[in-house]
Design a protein around this motif. Structure first.
Motif, PDB file in Angstrom:
ATOM      1  N   ILE A  18      23.492  93.705   4.467  1.00  0.00           N
ATOM      2  CA  ILE A  18      24.156  94.887   5.031  1.00  0.00           C
ATOM      3  C   ILE A  18      23.138  95.801   5.718  1.00  0.00           C
ATOM      4  N   ASP A  37      11.575  97.637   3.228  1.00  0.00           N
ATOM      5  CA  ASP A  37      12.008  96.588   2.301  1.00  0.00           C
ATOM      6  C   ASP A  37      10.793  96.111   1.525  1.00  0.00           C
ATOM      7  N   TYR A 150      25.818  97.619 -13.081  1.00  0.00           N
ATOM      8  CA  TYR A 150      25.987  97.839 -11.641  1.00  0.00           C
ATOM      9  C   TYR A 150      27.026  98.947 -11.398  1.00  0.00           C
TER      10      TYR A 150
HETATM   11  N1  LIG Z   1      27.216  92.266  -0.421  1.00  0.00           N
HETATM   12  C1  LIG Z   1      28.210  92.852  -1.048  1.00  0.00           C
HETATM   13  O1  LIG Z   1      29.259  92.205  -1.268  1.00  0.00           O
HETATM   14  C2  LIG Z   1      28.145  94.294  -1.463  1.00  0.00           C
HETATM   15  C3  LIG Z   1      29.300  94.931  -1.940  1.00  0.00           C
HETATM   16  C4  LIG Z   1      29.248  96.262  -2.313  1.00  0.00           C
HETATM   17  C5  LIG Z   1      28.061  96.953  -2.229  1.00  0.00           C
HETATM   18  N2  LIG Z   1      26.936  96.327  -1.792  1.00  0.00           N
HETATM   19  C6  LIG Z   1      25.709  97.133  -1.724  1.00  0.00           C
HETATM   20  O2  LIG Z   1      25.167  97.036  -0.434  1.00  0.00           O
HETATM   21  C7  LIG Z   1      23.753  97.203  -0.483  1.00  0.00           C
HETATM   22  C8  LIG Z   1      23.078  96.044   0.243  1.00  0.00           C
HETATM   23  O3  LIG Z   1      23.465  94.841  -0.398  1.00  0.00           O
HETATM   24  P1  LIG Z   1      23.396  93.412   0.320  1.00  0.00           P
HETATM   25  O4  LIG Z   1      24.594  92.680  -0.104  1.00  0.00           O
HETATM   26  O5  LIG Z   1      23.092  93.557   1.750  1.00  0.00           O
HETATM   27  O6  LIG Z   1      22.159  92.803  -0.491  1.00  0.00           O
HETATM   28  P2  LIG Z   1      20.955  91.899   0.028  1.00  0.00           P
HETATM   29  O7  LIG Z   1      20.372  91.329  -1.218  1.00  0.00           O
HETATM   30  O8  LIG Z   1      21.409  90.987   1.095  1.00  0.00           O
HETATM   31  O9  LIG Z   1      19.963  92.954   0.665  1.00  0.00           O
HETATM   32  C9  LIG Z   1      19.363  93.946  -0.099  1.00  0.00           C
HETATM   33  C10 LIG Z   1      17.995  94.213   0.467  1.00  0.00           C
HETATM   34  O10 LIG Z   1      17.404  95.243  -0.334  1.00  0.00           O
HETATM   35  C11 LIG Z   1      16.063  94.861  -0.601  1.00  0.00           C
HETATM   36  N3  LIG Z   1      15.610  95.487  -1.843  1.00  0.00           N
HETATM   37  C12 LIG Z   1      15.966  95.164  -3.115  1.00  0.00           C
HETATM   38  N4  LIG Z   1      15.308  95.933  -3.987  1.00  0.00           N
HETATM   39  C13 LIG Z   1      14.502  96.758  -3.255  1.00  0.00           C
HETATM   40  C14 LIG Z   1      13.560  97.756  -3.585  1.00  0.00           C
HETATM   41  N5  LIG Z   1      13.291  98.064  -4.873  1.00  0.00           N
HETATM   42  N6  LIG Z   1      12.920  98.396  -2.583  1.00  0.00           N
HETATM   43  C15 LIG Z   1      13.177  98.078  -1.285  1.00  0.00           C
HETATM   44  N7  LIG Z   1      14.047  97.145  -0.913  1.00  0.00           N
HETATM   45  C16 LIG Z   1      14.701  96.472  -1.887  1.00  0.00           C
HETATM   46  C17 LIG Z   1      16.081  93.350  -0.712  1.00  0.00           C
HETATM   47  O11 LIG Z   1      14.807  92.800  -0.524  1.00  0.00           O
HETATM   48  C18 LIG Z   1      17.067  92.982   0.384  1.00  0.00           C
HETATM   49  O12 LIG Z   1      16.437  92.788   1.635  1.00  0.00           O
HETATM   50  C19 LIG Z   1      23.393  97.293  -1.971  1.00  0.00           C
HETATM   51  O13 LIG Z   1      23.251  98.645  -2.327  1.00  0.00           O
HETATM   52  C20 LIG Z   1      24.594  96.682  -2.645  1.00  0.00           C
HETATM   53  O14 LIG Z   1      24.777  97.147  -3.961  1.00  0.00           O
HETATM   54  C21 LIG Z   1      26.935  95.011  -1.417  1.00  0.00           C
END
Ligand SMILES: NC(=O)c1ccc[n+]([C@@H]2O[C@H](COP(=O)([O-])OP(=O)(O)OC[C@H]3O[C@@H](n4cnc5c(N)ncnc54)[C@H](O)[C@@H]3O)[C@@H](O)[C@H]2O)c1
Length: 252
Positions: A18, A37, A150
């Motif tokens: 995202i 990141d 979570y």
């Molecule tokens: N994908 C879904 O279905 C979904 C649904 C609801 C909410 N979200 C939220 O959306 C956001 C992004 O999720 P996503 O699905 O794109 O996940 P993702 O795992 O694809 O991407 C998350 C990114 O955050 C980075 N990251 C993790 N921990 C970190 C840290 N301590 N410092 C810096 N960077 C860090 C990771 O390296 C990764 O590049 C999150 O907050 C997640 O909770 C995702």
């Protein structure tokens, strides 16, 4: 006018999923973006894909020192900061009775402490008209079974916004939450693949979408557009909301 053209934005967790979609959409709309990141290599790869109006910085959001360094570098590169998107986050499973201290620390350090310092370290550089968007989740109000860590973390994020708009009253800085339902990212597909086997991923993605009134899960771009709206001047009187970008899942 796109409403974010010419702005300087920071997107945490911007190297994938995202966050990558948000950074890409912001650049497409004429903003300059710094993605932060964990891993330098993945940051460099994402920056190369997004293009010259995007640069990167390797940082861990749960470290306040890293966040201070990030914004120092953003100011050195751009001289100003207009928008912060606290997107970095991780999921975790564990029913009550099985949760370890390590799981608690990992989930809350990234999803709660990380959001706090992503915002707090940015404050000295934000001026009237700046925006902050926190990425929440439908889990803030509808945590799935076995996802209390979570869900609790995302409920905390939602309440941060309610409190911080009071703390920042009169500053002209707006803070909103965008809460996605399931989003079709590589990390979601790889988690499903690990849990169910690769051959079951497509069916699982389809069935997850059938739970919501729109009838499918989101493309990351659809979340990015909601974030762009709340980061733009077009949402100038909106602050403190949790905008569910979830195909209606949390409303029924
Ligand atoms: N994908 C879904 O279905 C979904 C649904 C609801 C909410 N979200 C939220 O959306 C956001 C992004 O999720 P996503 O699905 O794109 O996940 P993702 O795992 O694809 O991407 C998350 C990114 O955050 C980075 N990251 C993790 N921990 C970190 C840290 N301590 N410092 C810096 N960077 C860090 C990771 O390296 C990764 O590049 C999150 O907050 C997640 O909770 C995702």
């Amino acid at each position: 006018m796109s409403g974010i053209e010419g702005k300087v934005a920071v997107v945490t967790g911007g190297a994938s999923g995202i966050g990558f979609a948000i950074a890409t959409e912001f650049v497409d709309r004429g903003a300059s973006v710094v993605i932060a990141d964990l891993n330098q290599e993945s940051v460099d790869k994402a920056v190369a894909e997004i293009g010259s109006k995007c640069s990167g910085f390797a940082a861990d959001v749960s470290s306040s020192a890293d966040m201070d360094s990030l914004y120092k570098e953003v100011m050195a590169r751009h001289g100003r900061l207009d928008a912060v998107v606290a997107n970095a986050g991780i999921g975790d499973h564990g029913a009550l009775g099985t949760i370890t201290e390590e799981q608690f620390d990992r989930t809350f350090n990234t999803n709660v402490k990380g959001v706090l310092f992503t915002v707090q370290s940015a404050l000295p550089f934000l001026t009237e008209g700046s925006t902050i968007v926190l990425i929440g989740s439908t889990a803030s109000i509808q945590p799935p079974r076995g996802m209390s860590l979570y869900g609790g973390a995302k409920a905390a994020v939602r309440n941060f916004a309610r409190t911080w708009i009071q703390d920042l009253k009169g500053s002209g800085i707006r803070i909103n939450v965008v809460s996605p339902g399931a989003v079709d990212t590589e990390s979601l597909r790889s988690a499903l693949g690990q849990a169910l086997g690769e051959d079951k991923v497509a069916a699982a993605v389809k069935s997850m979408g059938e739970d919501n009134p729109v009838g499918r899960i989101a493309d990351p771009l659809e979340i990015a557009r909601a974030v762009a709206f709340l980061s733009s001047d077009e949402s100038s009187f909106i602050t403190g909301v949790e905008l569910f970008a979830d195909g209606g899942l949390a409303q029924v």
